[in-house]
Design an enzyme around this catalytic site. Structure first.
Site, short mmCIF file in Angstrom:
data_model
loop_
_atom_site.label_atom_id
_atom_site.label_comp_id
_atom_site.label_asym_id
_atom_site.label_seq_id
_atom_site.Cartn_x
_atom_site.Cartn_y
_atom_site.Cartn_z
N MET A 14 -6.98 14.09 40.77
CA MET A 14 -5.96 14.99 40.37
C MET A 14 -6.01 16.34 40.86
SD MET A 14 -3.73 13.65 38.32
CE MET A 14 -2.92 14.88 37.46
N ASN A 112 -1.22 12.85 28.54
CA ASN A 112 -0.35 12.44 29.92
C ASN A 112 0.56 13.38 29.98
OD1 ASN A 112 1.41 11.12 31.41
ND2 ASN A 112 0.38 9.24 31.08
N PHE A 113 0.51 14.07 31.05
CA PHE A 113 1.52 15.23 31.55
C PHE A 113 2.92 14.68 32.15
CE2 PHE A 113 -2.15 17.76 30.88
CZ PHE A 113 -1.51 18.77 30.13
N HIS A 144 -5.08 0.06 34.38
CA HIS A 144 -5.54 1.17 35.26
C HIS A 144 -6.41 0.79 36.49
CE1 HIS A 144 -3.98 3.73 31.89
NE2 HIS A 144 -3.62 4.70 33.04
N HIS A 145 -6.38 1.79 37.21
CA HIS A 145 -7.17 1.71 38.36
C HIS A 145 -8.78 1.38 38.11
CE1 HIS A 145 -8.63 5.45 37.97
NE2 HIS A 145 -7.38 5.86 37.70
N LYS A 148 -11.28 3.98 36.89
CA LYS A 148 -11.25 4.75 35.40
C LYS A 148 -12.57 4.47 34.74
CE LYS A 148 -7.90 5.46 31.68
NZ LYS A 148 -7.98 7.07 31.78
N GLY A 154 -6.52 7.45 27.39
CA GLY A 154 -5.86 8.44 26.51
C GLY A 154 -4.25 8.28 25.92
N THR A 155 -3.67 7.83 27.12
CA THR A 155 -2.32 7.65 26.76
C THR A 155 -1.80 6.58 25.71
OG1 THR A 155 -1.68 8.42 29.12
CG2 THR A 155 0.01 7.15 27.80
P1 NAD Z 1 -11.70 12.27 39.58
O1 NAD Z 1 -13.07 11.50 39.12
O2 NAD Z 1 -11.20 11.78 40.70
O3 NAD Z 1 -11.89 13.64 39.36
C1 NAD Z 1 -12.74 14.51 38.48
C2 NAD Z 1 -13.34 15.64 39.04
O4 NAD Z 1 -14.01 16.45 38.21
C3 NAD Z 1 -14.40 15.22 40.25
O5 NAD Z 1 -14.26 16.05 41.49
C4 NAD Z 1 -15.52 15.72 39.41
O6 NAD Z 1 -16.59 16.08 40.46
C5 NAD Z 1 -15.20 16.93 38.63
N1 NAD Z 1 -16.22 17.40 37.69
C6 NAD Z 1 -16.60 16.49 36.88
N2 NAD Z 1 -17.45 17.39 35.93
C7 NAD Z 1 -17.39 18.57 36.32
C8 NAD Z 1 -17.71 19.76 35.82
N3 NAD Z 1 -18.75 19.72 34.81
N4 NAD Z 1 -17.47 21.11 36.26
C9 NAD Z 1 -16.51 20.73 37.26
N5 NAD Z 1 -15.87 19.86 37.73
C10 NAD Z 1 -16.50 18.46 37.29
O7 NAD Z 1 -10.77 11.70 38.33
P2 NAD Z 1 -9.44 11.94 38.00
O8 NAD Z 1 -8.54 10.88 38.35
O9 NAD Z 1 -8.82 13.18 38.86
O10 NAD Z 1 -9.17 12.09 36.40
C11 NAD Z 1 -9.71 13.23 35.86
C12 NAD Z 1 -9.53 13.12 34.26
O11 NAD Z 1 -8.24 13.32 34.18
C13 NAD Z 1 -9.95 11.71 33.77
O12 NAD Z 1 -10.22 12.09 32.37
C14 NAD Z 1 -8.56 11.06 33.47
O13 NAD Z 1 -8.37 10.19 32.72
C15 NAD Z 1 -7.50 12.40 33.72
N6 NAD Z 1 -6.26 12.18 33.85
C16 NAD Z 1 -5.44 12.67 32.82
C17 NAD Z 1 -3.83 12.69 33.26
C18 NAD Z 1 -3.05 13.25 32.23
O14 NAD Z 1 -1.93 13.46 32.66
N7 NAD Z 1 -3.37 13.82 31.24
C19 NAD Z 1 -3.62 12.12 34.52
C20 NAD Z 1 -4.64 11.57 35.32
C21 NAD Z 1 -5.88 11.53 35.02
#
Ligand code: NAD
Length: 256
Positions: A14, A112-113, A144-145, A148, A154-155
């Protein structure tokens, strides 16, 4: 916005998309943070920690890991920096810390945004209100992939909460998740969850109301994470000039 936008988790799936979407929106990216050793996208300023990032920007977009929620909530509240939080898998104590931070700063928290999912959540609440638990069993399926780490998504939980809200009940007391083995017959009124993991599925959710004489299903499929990233950037821009408080994506979309 005076200073601009910061991104926590900037090296993640993300985080990288958010860098592109901030640019596409014509907004200013200040920089980001990630864990030590994680490569950031080229040309991005990496800050030492969340405190340094919070001091340098107006709003932090965060998609990281649930373990950061409590420490980041304290730092962002103290700095008065707005927080757009998309991380999922938050425990009740994490949610409480997020709510506490919202007393001192603007927080937009959404599982979910994507605009489409938020419309589904609004419909789920109305369906929950209209379709009584005694006659319609509510089941939520998601896929999901394979990377995850939390389940149900969460959604999916947000969809369950919306149905529960429509029915005037508490989801925590009625969740039935991960059925396996001799579970007994389905209890009336529970909200069921089933999670599948595999491949590179960005996000699929179906809310089913199963009655004795009819089924009604509401399905949302996300093909591209950009749906979440562009929505999150929209939320970040929306925080400007808001009063401290806990907001949802529904508020950002004017549906709150
Ligand atoms: P990802 O693992 O690719 O990325 C997460 C990033 O956060 C990694 O680069 C990791 O190193 C970093 N990270 C972890 N702990 C950290 C810390 N203490 N300080 C700084 N960086 C840190 O995962 P992703 O697919 O990008 O998803 C991340 C989160 O967002 C998950 O919880 C996912 O479920 C959520 N998500 C939410 C939505 C939404 O719309 N709300 C959409 C997609 C993903």
């Amino acid at each position: 916005m005076e200073k601009g936008i910061g991104i926590a988790g900037i090296g993640g799936r993300m985080g990288r998309l958010l860098v592109e979407e901030v640019a596409a929106a014509g907004a200013k990216l200040v920089g980001g943070i990630d864990r030590p050793g994680v490569a950031a996208p080229a040309g991005v300023v990496l800050f030492a920690d969340i405190a340094a990032l919070a001091a340098a920007c107006d709003v932090v977009l965060e998609f990281t890991h649930a373990s950061t929620a409590i420490p980041h909530a304290r730092v962002l509240a103290a700095a008065g920096t707005a927080w757009v939080l998309g991380t999922t898998g938050l425990a009740p104590a994490d949610e409480a810390a997020v709510a506490e931070a919202a007393k001192s700063t603007v927080v937009v928290h959404a599982a979910n945004f994507s605009p489409g999912v938020n419309l589904v959540l609004a419909l789920a609440e109305r369906m929950g209100a209209a379709l009584p638990a005694e006659q319609y069993d509510a089941e939520i399926m998601e896929m999901h992939h394979r990377q995850k780490v939390d389940a149900p998504s969460g959604t999916a939980v947000a969809m369950g909460r919306a149905v529960a809200k429509g029915r005037g009940v508490n989801l925590e007391e009625l969740t039935e998740s991960g059925r396996d083995g001799h579970t007994g017959a389905r209890r009336t009124g529970v909200i069921g969850f089933a999670a599948m993991r595999g491949g590179q599925v960005v996000g699929e959710h179906t809310l089913l109301f199963a009655g004795a004489t009819e089924h009604i299903a509401l399905t949302h499929r996300a093909f591209d994470r950009r749906a979440y990233a562009s929505g999150a950037v929209r939320a970040a821009l929306w925080t400007e000039g808001r009063k401290p408080g806990l907001y949802s994506m529904m508020d950002v979309l004017g549906m709150g």
